[in-house]
Design a protein around this motif. Sequence first.
Motif, PDB file in Angstrom:
ATOM      1  N   GLU A   6       0.739  -1.108  -0.103  1.00  0.00           N
ATOM      2  CA  GLU A   6       0.093  -0.012   0.015  1.00  0.00           C
ATOM      3  C   GLU A   6       0.728   1.226  -0.065  1.00  0.00           C
ATOM      4  N   GLY A   8       0.410   6.064  -0.178  1.00  0.00           N
ATOM      5  CA  GLY A   8      -0.714   7.199  -0.266  1.00  0.00           C
ATOM      6  C   GLY A   8      -1.352   7.448   0.826  1.00  0.00           C
ATOM      7  N   ARG A  19      -5.374   9.658  -1.653  1.00  0.00           N
ATOM      8  CA  ARG A  19      -5.614   8.510  -2.595  1.00  0.00           C
ATOM      9  C   ARG A  19      -4.688   7.336  -2.418  1.00  0.00           C
ATOM     10  N   SER A  21      -3.093   3.476  -2.936  1.00  0.00           N
ATOM     11  CA  SER A  21      -2.894   2.716  -4.263  1.00  0.00           C
ATOM     12  C   SER A  21      -2.276   1.285  -3.306  1.00  0.00           C
ATOM     13  N   CYS A  22      -2.604   0.262  -3.846  1.00  0.00           N
ATOM     14  CA  CYS A  22      -2.409  -1.152  -3.614  1.00  0.00           C
ATOM     15  C   CYS A  22      -1.688  -1.705  -4.920  1.00  0.00           C
ATOM     16  N   ALA A  23      -0.530  -2.013  -4.647  1.00  0.00           N
ATOM     17  CA  ALA A  23       0.279  -2.818  -5.759  1.00  0.00           C
ATOM     18  C   ALA A  23       0.529  -4.217  -5.615  1.00  0.00           C
ATOM     19  N   ASP A  72      -6.783  -1.174 -11.873  1.00  0.00           N
ATOM     20  CA  ASP A  72      -6.064  -1.052 -13.120  1.00  0.00           C
ATOM     21  C   ASP A  72      -5.650  -2.415 -13.292  1.00  0.00           C
ATOM     22  N   THR A  77      -2.858  -2.562  -9.934  1.00  0.00           N
ATOM     23  CA  THR A  77      -3.052  -1.953  -8.853  1.00  0.00           C
ATOM     24  C   THR A  77      -4.753  -1.680  -8.520  1.00  0.00           C
ATOM     25  N   ASP A  79      -6.850   1.027  -6.405  1.00  0.00           N
ATOM     26  CA  ASP A  79      -6.744   2.408  -5.586  1.00  0.00           C
ATOM     27  C   ASP A  79      -8.079   2.637  -4.941  1.00  0.00           C
ATOM     28  N   GLN A  81      -9.915   6.292  -4.036  1.00  0.00           N
ATOM     29  CA  GLN A  81      -9.914   7.523  -3.656  1.00  0.00           C
ATOM     30  C   GLN A  81     -10.777   7.981  -2.622  1.00  0.00           C
ATOM     31  N   CYS A  95      -5.058  -3.245   2.202  1.00  0.00           N
ATOM     32  CA  CYS A  95      -5.234  -3.642   1.220  1.00  0.00           C
ATOM     33  C   CYS A  95      -5.427  -5.280   1.348  1.00  0.00           C
TER      34      CYS A  95
END
Length: 114
Positions: A6, A8, A19, A21-23, A72, A77, A79, A81, A95
């Motif tokens: 994670e 952000g 925002r 984000s989880c990669a 995405d 990822t 996300d 928001q 995440c």
Amino acid sequence: QVQLVESGGGSVQPGGSLRLSCAASGSIASFNTMGWYRQAPGKQRELVASISRSVGTNYADSVKGRFTISGDNAKNTVDLQMNSLKPEDTAVYYCYAQALSLWRGQGTQVTVSS
């Protein structure tokens, strides 16, 4: 081995936005569901938002209309928001990804304070 990282998190004033984000280390298309949950001190864990191919998106009542989850596939990822943040949104946000097993990231702190 699945890894979720994670990013952000941070501090923001009430009414502000962040925002998250989880990669994922692999293709997010391989998971049935991905999402975010949060844990605040002294409070129960709360599922904030989730996204899946079969169900689509789902949100906790406490964040509906303020948070939006999106995935995405090209970037692997997911996300989150977060708009119109409130002090009660303060928590560690995790995440998670679910397939035959369940994985989670290390968490990122979100602090909403004036």
